[in-house]
Design a protein around this motif. Structure first.
Motif, PDB file in Angstrom:
ATOM      1  N   TYR A  90       4.009   1.012   2.768  1.00 23.32           N
ATOM      2  CA  TYR A  90       3.946   0.307   3.356  1.00 23.32           C
ATOM      3  C   TYR A  90       4.118  -2.014   2.926  1.00 23.32           C
ATOM      4  O   TYR A  90       3.193  -1.977   1.691  1.00 23.32           O
ATOM      5  N   ARG A  91       4.656  -2.391   3.208  1.00 25.50           N
ATOM      6  CA  ARG A  91       4.573  -4.017   2.787  1.00 25.50           C
ATOM      7  C   ARG A  91       4.115  -4.676   3.752  1.00 25.50           C
ATOM      8  O   ARG A  91       4.606  -4.780   5.000  1.00 25.50           O
ATOM      9  N   ASN A  92       2.911  -5.444   3.556  1.00 23.66           N
ATOM     10  CA  ASN A  92       2.121  -6.641   4.911  1.00 23.66           C
ATOM     11  C   ASN A  92       1.661  -5.618   5.310  1.00 23.66           C
ATOM     12  O   ASN A  92       1.990  -6.667   7.268  1.00 23.66           O
ATOM     13  N   GLY A  93       2.160  -5.093   5.396  1.00 28.39           N
ATOM     14  CA  GLY A  93       0.932  -3.458   7.044  1.00 28.39           C
ATOM     15  C   GLY A  93       2.498  -3.396   7.561  1.00 28.39           C
ATOM     16  O   GLY A  93       1.710  -2.382   8.339  1.00 28.39           O
ATOM     17  N   ILE A  94       2.981  -3.002   7.186  1.00 25.39           N
ATOM     18  CA  ILE A  94       4.540  -2.695   7.931  1.00 25.39           C
ATOM     19  C   ILE A  94       4.950  -1.603   6.951  1.00 25.39           C
ATOM     20  O   ILE A  94       5.191  -1.524   5.677  1.00 25.39           O
ATOM     21  N   LEU A  95       4.735  -0.334   8.243  1.00 24.87           N
ATOM     22  CA  LEU A  95       5.348   0.885   7.074  1.00 24.87           C
ATOM     23  C   LEU A  95       7.409   0.136   7.014  1.00 24.87           C
ATOM     24  O   LEU A  95       7.875  -0.288   7.810  1.00 24.87           O
ATOM     25  N   THR A 105       1.195  -0.984  -0.052  1.00 27.23           N
ATOM     26  CA  THR A 105       0.067   0.132  -0.059  1.00 27.23           C
ATOM     27  C   THR A 105       0.931   1.179   0.525  1.00 27.23           C
ATOM     28  O   THR A 105       1.623   1.303   0.556  1.00 27.23           O
ATOM     29  N   ILE A 106       0.802   2.177  -0.536  1.00 28.79           N
ATOM     30  CA  ILE A 106       0.676   3.350  -1.012  1.00 28.79           C
ATOM     31  C   ILE A 106       0.745   5.087  -0.384  1.00 28.79           C
ATOM     32  O   ILE A 106      -0.507   4.867  -0.659  1.00 28.79           O
ATOM     33  N   GLU A 107       1.027   5.470   0.647  1.00 31.05           N
ATOM     34  CA  GLU A 107       0.276   6.954   1.034  1.00 31.05           C
ATOM     35  C   GLU A 107       0.826   7.648  -0.018  1.00 31.05           C
ATOM     36  O   GLU A 107       2.251   8.564   0.785  1.00 31.05           O
ATOM     37  N   PHE A 108      -0.055   9.032  -0.103  1.00 32.95           N
ATOM     38  CA  PHE A 108       0.628   9.951  -0.327  1.00 32.95           C
ATOM     39  C   PHE A 108      -0.577  11.050   0.430  1.00 32.95           C
ATOM     40  O   PHE A 108      -2.090  11.245   0.698  1.00 32.95           O
ATOM     41  N   VAL A 109      -0.069  11.805   1.997  1.00 36.50           N
ATOM     42  CA  VAL A 109      -0.488  12.853   2.757  1.00 36.50           C
ATOM     43  C   VAL A 109      -0.448  13.838   1.615  1.00 36.50           C
ATOM     44  O   VAL A 109       0.561  14.439   0.899  1.00 36.50           O
ATOM     45  N   ASN A 110      -1.567  15.176   2.743  1.00 38.08           N
ATOM     46  CA  ASN A 110      -1.218  16.234   1.788  1.00 38.08           C
ATOM     47  C   ASN A 110      -0.433  17.649   2.337  1.00 38.08           C
ATOM     48  O   ASN A 110       0.077  18.546   1.551  1.00 38.08           O
ATOM     49  N   ASN A 111       0.812  16.674   3.481  1.00 36.91           N
ATOM     50  CA  ASN A 111       1.749  17.556   3.351  1.00 36.91           C
ATOM     51  C   ASN A 111       2.536  17.016   2.824  1.00 36.91           C
ATOM     52  O   ASN A 111       3.959  16.888   3.497  1.00 36.91           O
ATOM     53  N   SER A 112       2.902  16.467   1.534  1.00 39.82           N
ATOM     54  CA  SER A 112       3.901  16.433   1.124  1.00 39.82           C
ATOM     55  C   SER A 112       4.611  15.034   1.387  1.00 39.82           C
ATOM     56  O   SER A 112       5.918  14.618   1.464  1.00 39.82           O
TER      57      SER A 112
END
Length: 140
Positions: free
Chosen positions: A81-86, A69-76
């Motif tokens: 996450y790989r298998n739920g681990i950052l 899972t990748i995440e782009f947050v508003n504050n750049s």
């Protein structure tokens, strides 16, 4: 003679004003487009598949056993996450690159991606390197 010079200067000024107006308008459109893409990019994305690399392989969560899972947050801020681990947390910046019509993502860790496709629920990122991958994600 003086009238011609006045008319000539008037026309030159109109042309200069028109050129600068068009540059401003076109520059504003590009910035507005980047803002819209940035808003669409924000959020979490589930990895669907990756194609490419030196061997031209296709990897999926089923073939690798990894849920990414990748995440782009508003504050750049960018997180992966790989298998739920950052596994990665860094900054990112969206930029236009001269000679390319696509928008680029430059990450704080030195990597870069090209946004090949971005819509409400699908994201395709192409690695900006030789033999890179084309990575497909679905919005969570």
């Amino acid at each position: 003679m003086k009238t011609r010079r006045i008319v000539s200067n008037f026309i030159k000024n109109k042309i200069i004003f028109f050129v600068f107006s068009m540059m401003f308008i076109l520059g504003s459109c590009d910035k507005e487009s980047n803002k819209n893409q940035s808003k669409t990019l924000i959020g979490k994305w589930s990895w669907i598949q990756s194609n490419g690399g030196f061997g031209g392989v296709t990897n999926t969560p089923q073939s690798t056993g990894d849920v990414i899972t990748i995440e782009f947050v508003n504050n750049s801020v960018y997180r992966q996450y790989r298998n739920g681990i950052l596994s990665i947390e860094t900054t990112y910046e969206l930029k236009n690159v001269e000679g390319h019509s696509e928008l680029f993502i430059f990450y704080g860790n030195g990597h870069a991606s090209i946004i090949t496709l971005l819509d409400i629920d699908k994201l395709i990122l192409t690695d900006y390197m030789c033999d890179g991958y084309v990575n497909t994600y679905r919005k969570k």
